[in-house]
Scaffold this active site. Structure first.
Site, PDB file in Angstrom:
ATOM      1  N   ARG A   1      41.206  57.593 -49.698  1.00 40.94           N
ATOM      2  CA  ARG A   1      41.246  56.241 -49.139  1.00 40.94           C
ATOM      3  C   ARG A   1      40.978  55.230 -50.261  1.00 40.94           C
ATOM      4  O   ARG A   1      40.056  55.441 -51.070  1.00 40.94           O
ATOM      5  CB  ARG A   1      40.150  56.074 -48.077  1.00 40.94           C
ATOM      6  CG  ARG A   1      40.462  56.773 -46.794  1.00 40.94           C
ATOM      7  CD  ARG A   1      41.302  55.909 -45.888  1.00 40.94           C
ATOM      8  NE  ARG A   1      41.701  56.644 -44.698  1.00 40.94           N
ATOM      9  CZ  ARG A   1      42.474  56.139 -43.749  1.00 40.94           C
ATOM     10  NH1 ARG A   1      42.932  54.903 -43.836  1.00 40.94           N
ATOM     11  NH2 ARG A   1      42.803  56.858 -42.702  1.00 40.94           N
TER      12      ARG A   1
ATOM     13  N   ASN B   1      52.265  51.046 -59.298  1.00 44.44           N
ATOM     14  CA  ASN B   1      52.260  49.899 -60.205  1.00 44.44           C
ATOM     15  C   ASN B   1      52.255  50.384 -61.653  1.00 44.44           C
ATOM     16  O   ASN B   1      51.587  51.376 -61.969  1.00 44.44           O
ATOM     17  CB  ASN B   1      51.017  49.041 -59.953  1.00 44.44           C
ATOM     18  CG  ASN B   1      51.000  48.478 -58.535  1.00 44.44           C
ATOM     19  OD1 ASN B   1      52.050  48.156 -57.993  1.00 44.44           O
ATOM     20  ND2 ASN B   1      49.821  48.383 -57.937  1.00 44.44           N
TER      21      ASN B   1
ATOM     22  N   HIS C   1      49.205  56.953 -59.917  1.00 41.91           N
ATOM     23  CA  HIS C   1      48.852  57.074 -58.497  1.00 41.91           C
ATOM     24  C   HIS C   1      49.862  56.315 -57.674  1.00 41.91           C
ATOM     25  O   HIS C   1      50.496  55.373 -58.167  1.00 41.91           O
ATOM     26  CB  HIS C   1      47.428  56.551 -58.245  1.00 41.91           C
ATOM     27  CG  HIS C   1      47.211  55.153 -58.708  1.00 41.91           C
ATOM     28  ND1 HIS C   1      46.961  54.847 -60.027  1.00 41.91           N
ATOM     29  CD2 HIS C   1      47.223  53.971 -58.047  1.00 41.91           C
ATOM     30  CE1 HIS C   1      46.831  53.543 -60.163  1.00 41.91           C
ATOM     31  NE2 HIS C   1      46.991  52.969 -58.962  1.00 41.91           N
TER      32      HIS C   1
ATOM     33  N   ILE D   1      39.407  52.122 -51.982  1.00 47.49           N
ATOM     34  CA  ILE D   1      38.091  51.520 -51.758  1.00 47.49           C
ATOM     35  C   ILE D   1      38.203  50.052 -51.314  1.00 47.49           C
ATOM     36  O   ILE D   1      37.314  49.528 -50.661  1.00 47.49           O
ATOM     37  CB  ILE D   1      37.236  51.640 -53.034  1.00 47.49           C
ATOM     38  CG1 ILE D   1      35.763  51.541 -52.694  1.00 47.49           C
ATOM     39  CG2 ILE D   1      37.619  50.624 -54.082  1.00 47.49           C
ATOM     40  CD1 ILE D   1      34.859  52.002 -53.767  1.00 47.49           C
TER      41      ILE D   1
END
Ligand code: AMP
Length: 326
Positions: free
Chosen positions: A29, A87, A100, A31
């Site tokens: 998840r 990104n 990621h 943050i």
């Protein structure tokens, strides 16, 4: 070379809420979620960004997208829809330089970058006007809702409130504080992992709540920082189990600070999460800034509260009150 924050999560050195894990990826998840569902799918192999992917990684990247599909189904956004993005470097908005993929969903995400496309070479004035109208409408709606709400928010800055604590609670905390351990270790991430297979995402939850410290008295509000008066602050100051944090800018900290306070600038607290989580949970954490209802202290306090630290205090008088009394 210092490990990046995702490498530390992969190595279970800092906690995270794990949604899926196998030998090639981990999904956690985010943050600071940007949507109701915001999961990061992180390849365990170290690759800086999507620009560092090579042909040898084709299978791994395919696997990432299969995991994204499965997570979308598990998290109930496969039918409503979702977005998978990555990104690259500064202009791409990358802040963690370990490849990621953001899996976002749970609400309409809108068109991708309409405003930016419009303002650049590729867009027309029509799109720009449309984006402007949407922004104006949203501001108007928010202003109307805010004005009508009995608990309306202050403009511009959020108002943080800290709950005052009574002297008995402070005395009890001092009396029951555990004996400090000479070599503090970061809170171990206790992961309850069901058998995972690449085909089926399994939910695993890290629990950062490893504290043995006395929980706050029931009369006090859970999940909110508690405020200390100068007298209460002085009572706690110097106790071996206290960690003091100065949330002001480094220049101010360098000009003067209280005792052995460490400096974590409140506006950049998200960049210091691993450092903060290295503080054992049984510590009494006291944060201060300039004084008054200083937002910087609350920003730091919020991180500790999010990770379940039981004894988090804000010294509201801060540096102003402390330095004035000397
Ligand atoms: P990017 O800006 O694309 O590099 O994304 C980095 C993401 O990592 C941001 O959305 C952060 O909110 C998120 N993030 C940073 N630290 C953590 C952490 N300790 N646990 C979970 N997510 C994190």
């Amino acid at each position: 070379m210092e490990k990046n924050v995702f490498q530390k999560i992969i190595d279970k050195e800092i906690p995270a809420t794990i949604e899926y894990e196998d030998d090639r990826v981990i999904a956690i998840r985010d943050i600071a979620p940007s949507a109701p569902v915001h999961v990061l799918i992180i390849p365990k192999k170290y690759i800086t960004s999507a620009h560092g992917i090579t042909v040898d990684d084709a299978d791994l990247i395919g696997h990432v997208y299969l995991v994204a599909q499965q997570l979308a189904t598990t998290l109930g956004i496969d039918q409503s829809g979702y977005r998978v993005v990555t990104n690259v470097n500064a202009d791409g908005g990358q802040t963690v330089f370990h490849l990621h993929f953001h899996l976002l969903g749970g609400e309409p995400l809108g068109r991708m970058n309409a405003a930016r496309v419009a303002s650049g070479k590729h867009g027309g004035r029509g799109i720009l006007r449309e984006a402007g109208l949407i922004v104006l409408f949203a501001i108007g709606l928010a202003a109307f809702y805010n004005a009508m709400s009995p608990k309306h928010l202050e403009w511009i800055k959020p108002t943080y409130t800290a709950v005052p604590v009574n002297d008995d609670a402070i005395d009890k905390l001092i009396a029951t504080a555990p004996t400090p351990t000479p070599t503090p270790t970061p809170p171990a991430a206790t992961t309850t992992t069901a058998a995972t297979t690449p085909d089926r995402p399994q939910r695993t939850v890290d629990s950062p709540k490893t504290s043995t410290a006395t929980p706050p008295p029931p009369a006090e509000q859970a999940g909110a920082a508690r405020s200390l008066t100068l007298a209460q602050f002085k009572k706690l100051m110097g106790k071996p189990n206290v960690v003091l944090i100065d949330a002001r800018l480094q220049e101010k900290y360098d000009q003067g600070h209280i005792g052995n306070a460490m400096n974590i600038y409140g506006s950049e607290v998200e960049q210091h999460i691993p450092e903060l989580l290295a503080i054992p949970q049984d510590k009494i954490v006291i944060i201060y800034c300039d004084g008054g209802h200083c937002e910087l202290s609350h920003r730091v306090a919020d991180v500790f509260l999010r990770f379940g630290y039981p004894n988090v205090f804000v010294f509201l008088g801060g540096w102003a009150e402390w330095s004035a009394q000397k």
